[in-house]
Design an enzyme around this catalytic site. Structure first.
Site, PDB file in Angstrom:
ATOM      1  N   THR A 157       0.821  -1.216   0.000  1.00  0.00           N
ATOM      2  CA  THR A 157       0.000   0.000   0.000  1.00  0.00           C
ATOM      3  C   THR A 157       0.854   1.265   0.000  1.00  0.00           C
ATOM      4  O   THR A 157       0.695   2.148  -0.840  1.00  0.00           O
ATOM      5  CB  THR A 157      -0.914   0.000   1.255  1.00  0.00           C
ATOM      6  OG1 THR A 157      -1.659  -1.219   1.258  1.00  0.00           O
ATOM      7  CG2 THR A 157      -1.852   1.170   1.267  1.00  0.00           C
ATOM      8  N   VAL A 158       1.801   1.359   0.948  1.00  0.00           N
ATOM      9  CA  VAL A 158       2.565   2.606   1.084  1.00  0.00           C
ATOM     10  C   VAL A 158       3.583   2.749  -0.050  1.00  0.00           C
ATOM     11  O   VAL A 158       3.737   3.833  -0.639  1.00  0.00           O
ATOM     12  CB  VAL A 158       3.260   2.676   2.467  1.00  0.00           C
ATOM     13  CG1 VAL A 158       4.013   3.992   2.618  1.00  0.00           C
ATOM     14  CG2 VAL A 158       2.248   2.518   3.585  1.00  0.00           C
TER      15      VAL A 158
ATOM     16  N   LYS B 294       7.046   1.381  11.767  1.00  0.00           N
ATOM     17  CA  LYS B 294       7.097   1.707  13.209  1.00  0.00           C
ATOM     18  C   LYS B 294       7.669   0.581  14.042  1.00  0.00           C
ATOM     19  O   LYS B 294       8.303   0.809  15.064  1.00  0.00           O
ATOM     20  CB  LYS B 294       5.723   2.108  13.728  1.00  0.00           C
ATOM     21  CG  LYS B 294       4.580   1.187  13.344  1.00  0.00           C
ATOM     22  CD  LYS B 294       3.817   1.714  12.183  1.00  0.00           C
ATOM     23  CE  LYS B 294       3.028   0.606  11.518  1.00  0.00           C
ATOM     24  NZ  LYS B 294       1.942   1.090  10.713  1.00  0.00           N
TER      25      LYS B 294
ATOM     26  N   GLU C 290       9.146   9.908   9.512  1.00  0.00           N
ATOM     27  CA  GLU C 290       7.947  10.694   9.834  1.00  0.00           C
ATOM     28  C   GLU C 290       6.671   9.877   9.626  1.00  0.00           C
ATOM     29  O   GLU C 290       5.702   9.987  10.386  1.00  0.00           O
ATOM     30  CB  GLU C 290       7.915  11.956   8.958  1.00  0.00           C
ATOM     31  CG  GLU C 290       6.765  12.889   9.212  1.00  0.00           C
ATOM     32  CD  GLU C 290       6.761  13.476  10.614  1.00  0.00           C
ATOM     33  OE1 GLU C 290       7.670  14.246  10.955  1.00  0.00           O
ATOM     34  OE2 GLU C 290       5.819  13.153  11.388  1.00  0.00           O
TER      35      GLU C 290
ATOM     36  N   ILE D 134       0.215  12.747   9.116  1.00  0.00           N
ATOM     37  CA  ILE D 134       0.289  13.908  10.021  1.00  0.00           C
ATOM     38  C   ILE D 134       1.745  14.250  10.302  1.00  0.00           C
ATOM     39  O   ILE D 134       2.508  13.385  10.725  1.00  0.00           O
ATOM     40  CB  ILE D 134      -0.381  13.611  11.389  1.00  0.00           C
ATOM     41  CG1 ILE D 134      -1.799  13.097  11.205  1.00  0.00           C
ATOM     42  CG2 ILE D 134      -0.351  14.829  12.290  1.00  0.00           C
ATOM     43  CD1 ILE D 134      -2.443  12.617  12.502  1.00  0.00           C
TER      44      ILE D 134
ATOM     45  N   ASP E 208       0.162  -2.014  17.303  1.00  0.00           N
ATOM     46  CA  ASP E 208       0.588  -0.962  16.375  1.00  0.00           C
ATOM     47  C   ASP E 208       0.655   0.393  17.100  1.00  0.00           C
ATOM     48  O   ASP E 208       1.648   1.116  16.996  1.00  0.00           O
ATOM     49  CB  ASP E 208      -0.397  -0.920  15.194  1.00  0.00           C
ATOM     50  CG  ASP E 208      -0.076   0.197  14.229  1.00  0.00           C
ATOM     51  OD1 ASP E 208       0.874   0.031  13.441  1.00  0.00           O
ATOM     52  OD2 ASP E 208      -0.748   1.238  14.269  1.00  0.00           O
TER      53      ASP E 208
ATOM     54  N   LYS F  70       3.975   2.867  18.058  1.00  0.00           N
ATOM     55  CA  LYS F  70       4.007   4.310  17.760  1.00  0.00           C
ATOM     56  C   LYS F  70       4.246   5.129  19.030  1.00  0.00           C
ATOM     57  O   LYS F  70       4.976   6.121  18.996  1.00  0.00           O
ATOM     58  CB  LYS F  70       2.707   4.718  17.072  1.00  0.00           C
ATOM     59  CG  LYS F  70       2.599   4.131  15.660  1.00  0.00           C
ATOM     60  CD  LYS F  70       1.200   4.306  15.109  1.00  0.00           C
ATOM     61  CE  LYS F  70       1.071   3.740  13.705  1.00  0.00           C
ATOM     62  NZ  LYS F  70      -0.324   3.612  13.274  1.00  0.00           N
TER      63      LYS F  70
ATOM     64  N   GLY G 141      -3.440   4.778   5.427  1.00  0.00           N
ATOM     65  CA  GLY G 141      -3.894   4.816   4.034  1.00  0.00           C
ATOM     66  C   GLY G 141      -2.739   5.141   3.107  1.00  0.00           C
ATOM     67  O   GLY G 141      -1.724   5.708   3.511  1.00  0.00           O
TER      68      GLY G 141
HETATM   69  N1  HSE Z   1      -2.453  -0.030  10.492  1.00  0.00           N
HETATM   70  C1  HSE Z   1      -2.043   1.298  10.786  1.00  0.00           C
HETATM   71  C2  HSE Z   1      -3.245   2.081  11.304  1.00  0.00           C
HETATM   72  C3  HSE Z   1      -1.454   1.920   9.565  1.00  0.00           C
HETATM   73  O1  HSE Z   1      -4.372   1.619  11.126  1.00  0.00           O
HETATM   74  O2  HSE Z   1      -3.069   3.137  11.883  1.00  0.00           O
HETATM   75  C4  HSE Z   1      -0.775   3.236   9.779  1.00  0.00           C
HETATM   76  O3  HSE Z   1       0.346   3.116  10.601  1.00  0.00           O
END
Ligand code: HSE
Length: 401
Positions: free
Chosen positions: A11-12, A99, A123, A130, A195, A199, A303
């Site tokens: 995706t990214v 991350k 970032e 963001i 996740d 972060k 996204g």
């Molecule tokens: N799976 C992560 C989320 C993707 O839903 O925030 C972005 O880091």
């Protein structure tokens, strides 16, 4: 011409290649030279517009002197760590949205980048599109950062919003988040708070200048959350959100000077606080500095294009003279159990108000209908647990204030 490589075309990675093509004019003007993707590392070849750039041979990136920046969007630690280390050793800047890798091995990789006099930027690893890490390090540099907290996972915020707003089932909302490209490859990392935990470690590392070991951070997700609690909280003027929090601790709140803590858990948030109204895939991160007070950063937290936006901006920073290098100490001592923090707690028990009052003294009742939902006065998490031992607890959540 500045040439780069992208490792991983999920995706990214796909978003990165698209932005570089769609915004070629803007990027070239700002950089003073065109930016081009030269090589894409993939595990499996697939037909598509970028097929001619793809290779499954990492040495084509490692040994290509024309490649100045490598974007790592592989995810996970094993291959991502090995390839990142080798790219940095080869004198190439590296940019990532990973991350997990930053939380677990970032300290070491940043030290390697420093020694090589190149950049390792991430970032996109927190808050998707963001801008948060650069503003925290640069625009808030004059502050001692005392706390960072926020809605750090787009998938779970999307699921909670769908469930509350449209009454969607958890599994349907999760499937939709996956379809939209928000969820991790293994969505249990989203749902179980892992996740968001990675972060908050990255944010805490940068805010306090010390490694926060993800292994010592309690991470609780939304899988045990009941819609009944969400409804009771809503009626009482609260929203329930999954928050990551990292706090600097000191004698003023009964801890050793220089200590810190971090955790992830669902919280009740008074609806008057702006963060309570952050919905869908949006994330919001609040930074509390001793001079500025609270600052909130808000935007799309997951996204393809938002996350790629942060990656490509980091690529441009690598190719220019912008920005400060992020760094922190590997010393993990001084990490405190977050259950020692005091806050109000929400409980739903199978029992009466008398049972609640016997355990907690003065409480604020939110609902009473066979079960009793109530808020306690501020107590530590350890104390709350102990006092609730004799109660039949159905739910227990922290309250943000
Ligand atoms: N799976 C992560 C989320 C993707 O839903 O925030 C972005 O880091």
């Amino acid at each position: 011409m500045a040439e780069i490589a992208v490792m991983g075309l999920g995706t990214v990675g796909t978003g990165v290649v698209k932005i570089i093509s769609d915004n070629a004019g803007i990027i070239s003007k700002k950089l003073g030279e065109p930016l081009q993707v030269r090589t894409i590392l993939v595990r499996r070849f697939r037909d598509g517009p970028y097929r001619h750039l793809c290779t499954d041979d990492f040495s084509k990136i490692e040994n290509d002197p024309a490649i100045r920046v490598v974007v790592e969007t592989i995810g996970g630690v094993d291959a991502a760590y090995e390839y990142t280390r080798r790219c940095l050793e080869a004198g190439k800047h590296v940019v990532t949205a990973n991350k997990q890798l930053i939380a677990e091995r970032g300290c070491e990789l940043l030290e390697l980048a420093r020694k090589k006099n190149i950049k390792y930027l991430f970032e996109a690893s927190v808050g998707g599109g963001i801008p948060i890490l650069h503003p925290m390090l640069e625009c808030l540099a004059a502050n001692r950062i005392d706390e960072v907290y926020g809605i750090l996972n787009g998938t779970t915020n999307y699921i909670l919003t769908r469930m509350v707003r449209t009454g969607a089932f958890f599994s349907d909302a999760l499937r939709e988040a996956q379809r939209r490209g928000y969820a991790e490859a293994d969505p249990t990392a989203d749902v179980d708070g892992i996740d968001a935990g990675r972060k908050i470690c990255v944010l805490g590392d940068l805010a306090f200048g010390h490694q926060i070991d993800p292994e010592s951070v309690p991470m609780e997700g939304i899988s045990k959350l009941s819609l009944r609690d969400v409804k009771i909280a809503n009626r009482a003027g609260y929203r329930i959100k999954l928050l990551g929090r990292a706090l600097r601790l000191g004698p003023e709140n009964g801890f050793e000077s220089g200590s810190r803590t971090a955790y992830v858990a669902p919280h009740l948030i008074p609806e008057s606080m702006p963060i309570a109204n952050v919905e869908d895939v949006f994330n919001a991160i609040v930074v509390r500095g001793n001079a500025v007070g609270e600052v909130m950063f808000y935007g799309r937290g997951a996204g393809e294009m938002p996350t790629a936006s942060a990656c490509v901006s980091d690529v441009m920073e690598c190719l220019s003279s912008w920005g400060e290098a992020p760094l922190w100490s590997p010393d993990v001592s001084g990490f405190e159990n977050p259950l020692k923090l005091r806050c109000r707690h929400y409980f739903r028990i199978e029992g009466s108000l008398t049972d609640a009052a016997m355990a907690f003294g003065q409480v604020e009742v939110l609902s009473e209908d066979g079960e009793t939902a109530f808020l306690t006065e501020p107590v530590t998490g350890l104390d709350a647990k102990k006092r609730a031992e004799k109660l039949n607890v159905l739910s227990c959540l922290r309250v943000l204030s």
